[in-house]
Design a protein around this motif. Structure first.
Motif, PDB file in Angstrom:
ATOM      1  N   UNK A  20     122.522  58.492  94.564  1.00  0.00           N
ATOM      2  CA  UNK A  20     122.641  57.222  95.269  1.00  0.00           C
ATOM      3  C   UNK A  20     121.891  57.253  96.597  1.00  0.00           C
ATOM      4  N   UNK A  21     121.785  58.440  97.205  1.00  0.00           N
ATOM      5  CA  UNK A  21     121.014  58.600  98.433  1.00  0.00           C
ATOM      6  C   UNK A  21     120.312  59.940  98.383  1.00  0.00           C
ATOM      7  N   UNK A  22     118.993  59.919  98.580  1.00  0.00           N
ATOM      8  CA  UNK A  22     118.204  61.149  98.519  1.00  0.00           C
ATOM      9  C   UNK A  22     118.058  61.773  99.905  1.00  0.00           C
ATOM     10  N   UNK A  23     117.664  60.959 100.884  1.00  0.00           N
ATOM     11  CA  UNK A  23     117.372  61.462 102.223  1.00  0.00           C
ATOM     12  C   UNK A  23     118.551  61.268 103.159  1.00  0.00           C
ATOM     13  N   UNK A  24     118.463  61.859 104.342  1.00  0.00           N
ATOM     14  CA  UNK A  24     119.590  61.858 105.273  1.00  0.00           C
ATOM     15  C   UNK A  24     119.876  60.491 105.881  1.00  0.00           C
ATOM     16  N   UNK A  25     118.875  59.618 105.912  1.00  0.00           N
ATOM     17  CA  UNK A  25     119.017  58.356 106.625  1.00  0.00           C
ATOM     18  C   UNK A  25     118.562  58.435 108.066  1.00  0.00           C
ATOM     19  N   UNK A  26     118.144  59.634 108.500  1.00  0.00           N
ATOM     20  CA  UNK A  26     117.628  59.807 109.865  1.00  0.00           C
ATOM     21  C   UNK A  26     116.105  59.735 109.860  1.00  0.00           C
ATOM     22  N   UNK A  27     115.504  59.219 110.933  1.00  0.00           N
ATOM     23  CA  UNK A  27     114.036  59.164 110.990  1.00  0.00           C
ATOM     24  C   UNK A  27     113.453  60.558 111.117  1.00  0.00           C
ATOM     25  N   UNK A  28     112.200  60.706 110.699  1.00  0.00           N
ATOM     26  CA  UNK A  28     111.511  61.987 110.818  1.00  0.00           C
ATOM     27  C   UNK A  28     111.349  62.353 112.296  1.00  0.00           C
ATOM     28  N   UNK A  29     111.824  63.536 112.719  1.00  0.00           N
ATOM     29  CA  UNK A  29     111.766  63.902 114.142  1.00  0.00           C
ATOM     30  C   UNK A  29     110.359  63.899 114.730  1.00  0.00           C
ATOM     31  N   UNK A  30     109.365  64.305 113.941  1.00  0.00           N
ATOM     32  CA  UNK A  30     108.003  64.339 114.475  1.00  0.00           C
ATOM     33  C   UNK A  30     107.475  62.928 114.733  1.00  0.00           C
ATOM     34  N   UNK A  31     107.848  61.983 113.875  1.00  0.00           N
ATOM     35  CA  UNK A  31     107.459  60.590 114.116  1.00  0.00           C
ATOM     36  C   UNK A  31     108.127  60.090 115.390  1.00  0.00           C
ATOM     37  N   UNK A  32     109.411  60.361 115.539  1.00  0.00           N
ATOM     38  CA  UNK A  32     110.132  59.934 116.741  1.00  0.00           C
ATOM     39  C   UNK A  32     109.468  60.513 117.979  1.00  0.00           C
ATOM     40  N   UNK A  33     109.124  61.782 117.925  1.00  0.00           N
ATOM     41  CA  UNK A  33     108.484  62.438 119.071  1.00  0.00           C
ATOM     42  C   UNK A  33     107.165  61.791 119.438  1.00  0.00           C
ATOM     43  N   UNK A  34     106.366  61.443 118.440  1.00  0.00           N
ATOM     44  CA  UNK A  34     105.016  60.944 118.696  1.00  0.00           C
ATOM     45  C   UNK A  34     104.962  59.459 119.041  1.00  0.00           C
ATOM     46  N   UNK A  35     106.009  58.716 118.692  1.00  0.00           N
ATOM     47  CA  UNK A  35     105.947  57.259 118.801  1.00  0.00           C
ATOM     48  C   UNK A  35     106.851  56.709 119.899  1.00  0.00           C
ATOM     49  N   UNK A  36     107.845  57.474 120.337  1.00  0.00           N
ATOM     50  CA  UNK A  36     108.864  56.939 121.252  1.00  0.00           C
ATOM     51  C   UNK A  36     108.285  56.326 122.519  1.00  0.00           C
ATOM     52  N   UNK A  37     107.188  56.879 123.024  1.00  0.00           N
ATOM     53  CA  UNK A  37     106.626  56.385 124.290  1.00  0.00           C
ATOM     54  C   UNK A  37     105.574  55.292 124.086  1.00  0.00           C
ATOM     55  N   UNK A  38     105.279  54.935 122.843  1.00  0.00           N
ATOM     56  CA  UNK A  38     104.274  53.901 122.587  1.00  0.00           C
ATOM     57  C   UNK A  38     104.862  52.507 122.785  1.00  0.00           C
ATOM     58  N   UNK A  39     104.006  51.571 123.167  1.00  0.00           N
ATOM     59  CA  UNK A  39     104.430  50.174 123.277  1.00  0.00           C
ATOM     60  C   UNK A  39     104.535  49.572 121.884  1.00  0.00           C
ATOM     61  N   UNK A  40     105.686  49.027 121.506  1.00  0.00           N
ATOM     62  CA  UNK A  40     105.845  48.486 120.144  1.00  0.00           C
ATOM     63  C   UNK A  40     104.878  47.343 119.856  1.00  0.00           C
ATOM     64  N   UNK A  41     104.405  47.328 118.621  1.00  0.00           N
ATOM     65  CA  UNK A  41     103.561  46.254 118.119  1.00  0.00           C
ATOM     66  C   UNK A  41     103.808  46.155 116.631  1.00  0.00           C
ATOM     67  N   UNK A  42     102.743  46.064 115.854  1.00  0.00           N
ATOM     68  CA  UNK A  42     102.879  46.035 114.396  1.00  0.00           C
ATOM     69  C   UNK A  42     102.777  47.456 113.853  1.00  0.00           C
ATOM     70  N   UNK A  43     103.582  47.741 112.830  1.00  0.00           N
ATOM     71  CA  UNK A  43     103.623  49.090 112.272  1.00  0.00           C
ATOM     72  C   UNK A  43     103.620  49.037 110.758  1.00  0.00           C
ATOM     73  N   UNK A  44     102.920  49.982 110.168  1.00  0.00           N
ATOM     74  CA  UNK A  44     102.873  50.143 108.715  1.00  0.00           C
ATOM     75  C   UNK A  44     103.430  51.526 108.385  1.00  0.00           C
ATOM     76  N   UNK A  45     104.490  51.556 107.571  1.00  0.00           N
ATOM     77  CA  UNK A  45     105.124  52.812 107.175  1.00  0.00           C
ATOM     78  C   UNK A  45     104.796  53.072 105.711  1.00  0.00           C
ATOM     79  N   UNK A  46     103.896  54.022 105.470  1.00  0.00           N
ATOM     80  CA  UNK A  46     103.446  54.321 104.111  1.00  0.00           C
ATOM     81  C   UNK A  46     104.365  55.350 103.464  1.00  0.00           C
ATOM     82  N   UNK A  47     104.771  55.090 102.227  1.00  0.00           N
ATOM     83  CA  UNK A  47     105.721  55.971 101.562  1.00  0.00           C
ATOM     84  C   UNK A  47     107.065  55.927 102.266  1.00  0.00           C
ATOM     85  N   UNK A  48     107.566  54.721 102.502  1.00  0.00           N
ATOM     86  CA  UNK A  48     108.745  54.520 103.355  1.00  0.00           C
ATOM     87  C   UNK A  48     110.036  55.019 102.729  1.00  0.00           C
ATOM     88  N   UNK A  49     110.035  55.271 101.407  1.00  0.00           N
ATOM     89  CA  UNK A  49     111.241  55.774 100.762  1.00  0.00           C
ATOM     90  C   UNK A  49     112.429  54.854 100.973  1.00  0.00           C
TER      91      UNK A  49
END
Length: 208
Positions: A20-49
């Motif tokens: 019923x659930x494969x992944x933890x439900x938590x975001x990938x830590x490396x993505x969080x690290x690399x994106x947290x300081x960016x100004x939000x705009x449009x985003x494309x998540x490939x292979x979003x699972x």
């Protein structure tokens, strides 16, 4: 494992239907690290699972398009996004055959590894991902650099591309700047409780 590309949809549907659930439900830590300081705009998540990264991005203010080949995975993602009170555009694509239209301020490709593709096919998807980055935007690629230390010899036999190889495959022009190119080691525990570590690579590339 040997599969044909034609079986990609079937493979991933079977994969997600196993539980019923494969992944933890938590975001990938490396993505969080690399994106947290960016100004939000449009985003494309490939292979979003099941949508954990897409939901985290939407909560952070990004206008997100989530893409996956598995209808089952995206249905779970849509349900969880609704529960979280965020809006995400969901598009179903076999990235070997079709790709979302438009350009984006952020394109995220996290762990796009599949036993139903050849290395050159993954490289082609990543080049399409780079082409979808708007001027001034970023491409973030997270990938396994090696099998976990506890993995079977069959998994260790899989060849994971190096950071240098990924950069060569992308065939980027001079307008691109490499902001992050790092190998990250982290603890990893097998399903049977064997403690070890894994190595992942992360690239953050900005288009000028």
């Amino acid at each position: 494992m040997t599969e044909t590309v034609a079986n990609a949809e079937e493979f991933w549907e079977d994969f997600y239907r196993e539980r019923e659930q494969i992944w933890t439900g938590n975001p990938n830590p490396l993505l969080v690290r690399e994106v947290s300081e960016l100004t939000p705009g449009t985003a494309l998540d490939l292979g979003c699972g099941e949508g954990a990264d897409a939901i985290w991005l939407a909560k952070a203010g990004w206008r997100v398009t989530g893409v996956d080949i598995s209808a089952t995975a995206m249905e779970r993602g849509a349900r969880r996004a609704a529960e979280a009170g965020v809006t995400i555009a969901w598009e179903r694509h076999d990235l070997q055959a079709s790709f979302p239209a438009g350009t984006f301020d952020l394109v995220s490709a996290q762990f796009l590894h599949s036993p139903v593709e050849r290395p050159d096919e993954r490289a082609g998807i990543l080049r399409s991902a780079a082409a979808a980055v708007a001027p001034g935007g970023v491409l973030v690629i997270g990938a396994h650099a090696a099998a976990p230390s506890w993995a079977s010899s069959q998994m260790h036999a899989h060849v994971f591309p190096t950071i240098k190889q990924v950069l060569e495959q992308l065939e980027l022009g001079p307008q691109w700047q490499v902001e992050t190119a790092e190998l990250v080691h982290s603890p990893s525990t097998s399903p049977d409780g064997v403690v070890g570590e894994r190595a992942d690579s992360v690239l953050r590339l900005r288009r000028g």
